[in-house]
Design a protein around this motif. Structure first.
Motif, short mmCIF file in Angstrom:
data_model
loop_
_atom_site.label_atom_id
_atom_site.label_comp_id
_atom_site.label_asym_id
_atom_site.label_seq_id
_atom_site.Cartn_x
_atom_site.Cartn_y
_atom_site.Cartn_z
N UNK A 86 14.09 -12.50 -2.53
CA UNK A 86 15.40 -12.07 -2.04
C UNK A 86 16.28 -11.60 -3.18
N UNK A 87 16.23 -12.29 -4.31
CA UNK A 87 16.99 -11.89 -5.51
C UNK A 87 16.59 -10.50 -5.95
N UNK A 88 15.29 -10.23 -5.92
CA UNK A 88 14.79 -8.91 -6.32
C UNK A 88 15.29 -7.83 -5.36
N UNK A 89 15.29 -8.14 -4.05
CA UNK A 89 15.77 -7.17 -3.06
C UNK A 89 17.25 -6.89 -3.25
N UNK A 90 18.03 -7.91 -3.52
CA UNK A 90 19.47 -7.73 -3.74
C UNK A 90 19.72 -6.84 -4.95
N UNK A 91 18.99 -7.10 -6.03
CA UNK A 91 19.17 -6.29 -7.24
C UNK A 91 18.76 -4.85 -6.98
N UNK A 92 17.66 -4.66 -6.23
CA UNK A 92 17.23 -3.30 -5.89
C UNK A 92 18.23 -2.60 -5.01
N UNK A 93 18.84 -3.32 -4.09
CA UNK A 93 19.85 -2.73 -3.20
C UNK A 93 21.04 -2.21 -4.01
N UNK A 94 21.44 -2.96 -5.03
CA UNK A 94 22.57 -2.54 -5.86
C UNK A 94 22.14 -1.51 -6.89
N UNK A 95 20.84 -1.56 -7.27
CA UNK A 95 20.33 -0.63 -8.27
C UNK A 95 20.57 -1.11 -9.69
N UNK A 96 20.46 -2.43 -9.91
CA UNK A 96 20.68 -2.99 -11.25
C UNK A 96 19.57 -3.99 -11.55
N UNK A 97 19.50 -4.41 -12.81
CA UNK A 97 18.54 -5.43 -13.20
C UNK A 97 18.95 -6.77 -12.61
N UNK A 98 17.97 -7.62 -12.36
CA UNK A 98 18.27 -8.93 -11.77
C UNK A 98 19.22 -9.72 -12.66
N UNK A 99 19.05 -9.66 -13.97
CA UNK A 99 19.92 -10.41 -14.88
C UNK A 99 21.37 -9.97 -14.75
N UNK A 100 21.60 -8.67 -14.58
CA UNK A 100 22.96 -8.17 -14.44
C UNK A 100 23.58 -8.63 -13.11
N UNK A 101 22.77 -8.59 -12.04
CA UNK A 101 23.27 -9.06 -10.75
C UNK A 101 23.64 -10.54 -10.83
N UNK A 102 22.79 -11.33 -11.49
CA UNK A 102 23.04 -12.76 -11.59
C UNK A 102 24.32 -13.06 -12.36
N UNK A 103 24.60 -12.27 -13.39
CA UNK A 103 25.84 -12.47 -14.15
C UNK A 103 27.05 -12.25 -13.24
N UNK A 104 26.98 -11.21 -12.41
CA UNK A 104 28.08 -10.98 -11.48
C UNK A 104 28.20 -12.14 -10.49
N UNK A 105 27.08 -12.62 -9.97
CA UNK A 105 27.10 -13.71 -9.00
C UNK A 105 27.57 -15.02 -9.62
N UNK A 106 27.44 -15.14 -10.96
CA UNK A 106 27.98 -16.31 -11.65
C UNK A 106 29.50 -16.38 -11.53
N UNK A 107 30.13 -15.21 -11.37
CA UNK A 107 31.59 -15.13 -11.39
C UNK A 107 32.20 -14.85 -10.00
N UNK A 108 31.35 -14.83 -8.96
CA UNK A 108 31.82 -14.59 -7.61
C UNK A 108 31.76 -15.90 -6.82
N UNK A 109 32.91 -16.47 -6.52
CA UNK A 109 32.99 -17.74 -5.79
C UNK A 109 33.04 -17.44 -4.29
N UNK A 110 32.13 -18.05 -3.55
CA UNK A 110 32.09 -17.86 -2.10
C UNK A 110 32.81 -19.02 -1.42
N UNK A 111 34.02 -18.75 -1.01
CA UNK A 111 34.83 -19.75 -0.32
C UNK A 111 34.69 -19.49 1.18
N UNK A 112 33.53 -19.86 1.72
CA UNK A 112 33.21 -19.60 3.12
C UNK A 112 33.45 -20.85 3.96
N UNK A 113 33.50 -20.65 5.29
CA UNK A 113 33.70 -21.78 6.18
C UNK A 113 35.04 -22.47 5.97
N UNK A 114 36.03 -21.73 5.49
CA UNK A 114 37.33 -22.32 5.22
C UNK A 114 38.08 -22.59 6.53
N UNK A 115 39.05 -23.49 6.49
CA UNK A 115 39.77 -23.81 7.72
C UNK A 115 40.61 -22.64 8.20
#
Length: 483
Positions: free
Chosen positions: A151-180
């Motif tokens: 799935x990680x590989x598919x996500x990186x391919x969808x964006x068109x970037x290396x997996x390491x670059x995608x992961x760096x972005x995801x390190x800084x994206x907080x998912x505040x889901x299911x909030x009240x």
């Protein structure tokens, strides 16, 4: 009946404005380094809804997504599906925002805030970190041929970037889901308003939302501390004594705990994977080895900030409510409150007399300690006696103190009678201590959380007190409160 598109849009805008007001209040809090906020910012990509301006750290950029119902979770399709034929998917837009906002070696902090849930059946989304809310750290550890790795590989391919670059972005994206929804967020906003000395009732919260709405419709994007303070004064929002909020997360987490003056997270220290099952600690030594010291450290920090009024909230059982009351006790010059059945129960109120039914003492003859059962919501005397007889505790006498005429869910209906009950119970326990010469009290509770809080708040001139957690069936030792 489904809501119209216009109605849904209005609810979404109001929710976004409430979220913006929540963060704008940070500019008034001494412990924060927030200068102000920006709303619907240009050149910020899709994280332009609310931007928090920081002095000593990277700005925080949020996208706010509101849903009128819970039918559509944030799933894999949501991430990689463009809204229009020529548009970009949310994942691509987050990547574009990441690139645009990264400059001079500084990485932006981005957040997706939504009341929609996260589809944890997806192997990638299931790896969200429970504490940080990010995907990067755990997704990075997934093996290449695992479902998450593919799935990680598919996500990186969808964006068109290396997996390491995608992961760096995801390190800084907080998912505040299911909030009240609105009510939960408004509660946290109210906490923050009280902490800075503003009125914190429902009308005051709505006035704050109107303030944000007025800036947005007036095309004002940036609001600093000076503008915020002037508008607060103009609207007459000042008026309450400053009040700290302490959130204790014992059996379940509060999604808005971060809005409190102090928040403690004990959930992972309890056994069980559901709030109803979380009754005993994984390591019983933590009651007084970790949890009570954390409460006391929070009290010291709150005192250092100049607060003497404290609102306590959170999902916890009666021993924790009692311990919180002791920590922010009357002898320490605190005034304490909580919300019980939608009403504020405060130690500020004048107490009403409360009738008690004190049972005949049961002489157990096993030692010099005194055991007390407080039967308010339920009659717990038989269960406590059975526990005492098989536990080998050095208890010489057991006394039941029950609500009169009989325990019930409504035996203590309001704050005035809760305070009266607490005073009356304290007096009976003191009398029993004098009569027996006991140097330790074993305390078993059944009743409203607010009553336990007020009892702990007034608990003084009583020997060391061992509290017990209701394990259903049986009991287990919880906090020990020194005398």
């Amino acid at each position: 009946m489904s809501l119209s598109a216009a109605g849904a849009a209005l609810q979404g805008h109001d929710y976004q404005h409430l979220f913006a007001w929540y963060h704008a209040l940070r500019a008034l809090m001494p412990a924060e380094d927030v200068d102000g906020i920006a709303i619907e910012v240009k050149n910020a990509g899709n994280v332009d809804d609310v931007v928090v301006r920081r002095r000593t750290a990277a700005d925080e950029h949020f996208q706010v997504k509101y849903s009128v119902d819970g039918r559509h979770p944030i799933d894999r399709a949501w991430w990689i599906t463009p809204a229009t034929d020529k548009g970009k998917s949310p994942l691509q837009m987050f990547w574009k925002s990441w690139q645009r906002l990264s400059r001079d070696g500084q990485r932006p902090k981005m957040g997706l805030y939504t009341n929609r849930s996260l589809d944890v059946s997806d192997p990638v989304l299931a790896l969200q970190d429970g504490r940080t809310g990010t995907l990067g750290p755990r997704l990075r550890l997934a093996a290449p041929r695992s479902k998450a790795g593919l799935g990680r590989k598919r996500w990186a391919g969808h964006v068109g970037v290396a997996e390491a670059d995608l992961l760096e972005m995801l390190d800084h994206l907080v998912l505040l889901t299911g909030q009240p929804g609105w009510t939960g967020l408004a509660t946290s906003v109210s906490d923050r308003m009280a902490a800075v000395g503003l009125r914190s009732d429902e009308l005051a919260v709505e006035q704050g939302v109107q303030m944000i709405r007025g800036w947005v419709t007036g095309a004002r994007q940036e609001v600093d501390r000076q503008v915020l303070a002037a508008e607060i004064a103009r609207r007459g929002l000042h008026g309450e004594a400053r009040r700290a909020t302490v959130v204790v997360q014992a059996i379940d987490r509060d999604p808005w705990a971060a809005g409190a003056t102090e928040h403690l997270d004990w959930v992972d220290r309890f056994e069980g994977d559901h709030p109803r099952a979380r009754r005993q600690l994984r390591d019983p030594r933590d009651w007084n080895g970790r949890l009570l010291p954390e409460l006391e450290a929070a009290e010291r920090r709150i005192r250092a900030l100049g607060f003497d009024r404290v609102l306590v909230r959170g999902d916890m059982r009666l021993p924790a409510w009692f311990a919180a009351g002791v920590t922010f006790g009357d002898t320490r010059k605190f005034r304490v409150a909580c919300v019980q059945r939608g009403e504020r129960w405060s130690s500020d109120v004048a107490s009403d007399e409360f009738p008690l039914r004190v049972g005949a003492p049961v002489e157990l003859g096993a030692g010099g300690d005194l055991a007390v059962g407080l039967s308010v919501a339920n009659d717990i005397s038989e269960d406590v006696l059975a526990y005492l007889r098989r536990s080998g505790l050095p208890v010489g006498r057991f006394v039941e103190i029950a609500a009169a005429p009989a325990p019930s869910d409504t035996a203590i209906p309001d704050a005035a009678r809760a305070k009266g009950w607490a005073r009356a119970v304290r007096q009976v326990v003191r009398e029993q201590v004098r009569a027996t010469g006991a140097r330790r009290v074993h305390l078993f509770l059944s009743g409203p959380a607010g009553a336990a809080l007020l009892l702990g708040h007034l608990w003084n001139r009583i020997p060391g007190t061992q509290l017990y957690e209701d394990l259903s069936p049986g009991y287990g030792p919880a906090f020990f409160i020194p005398g």
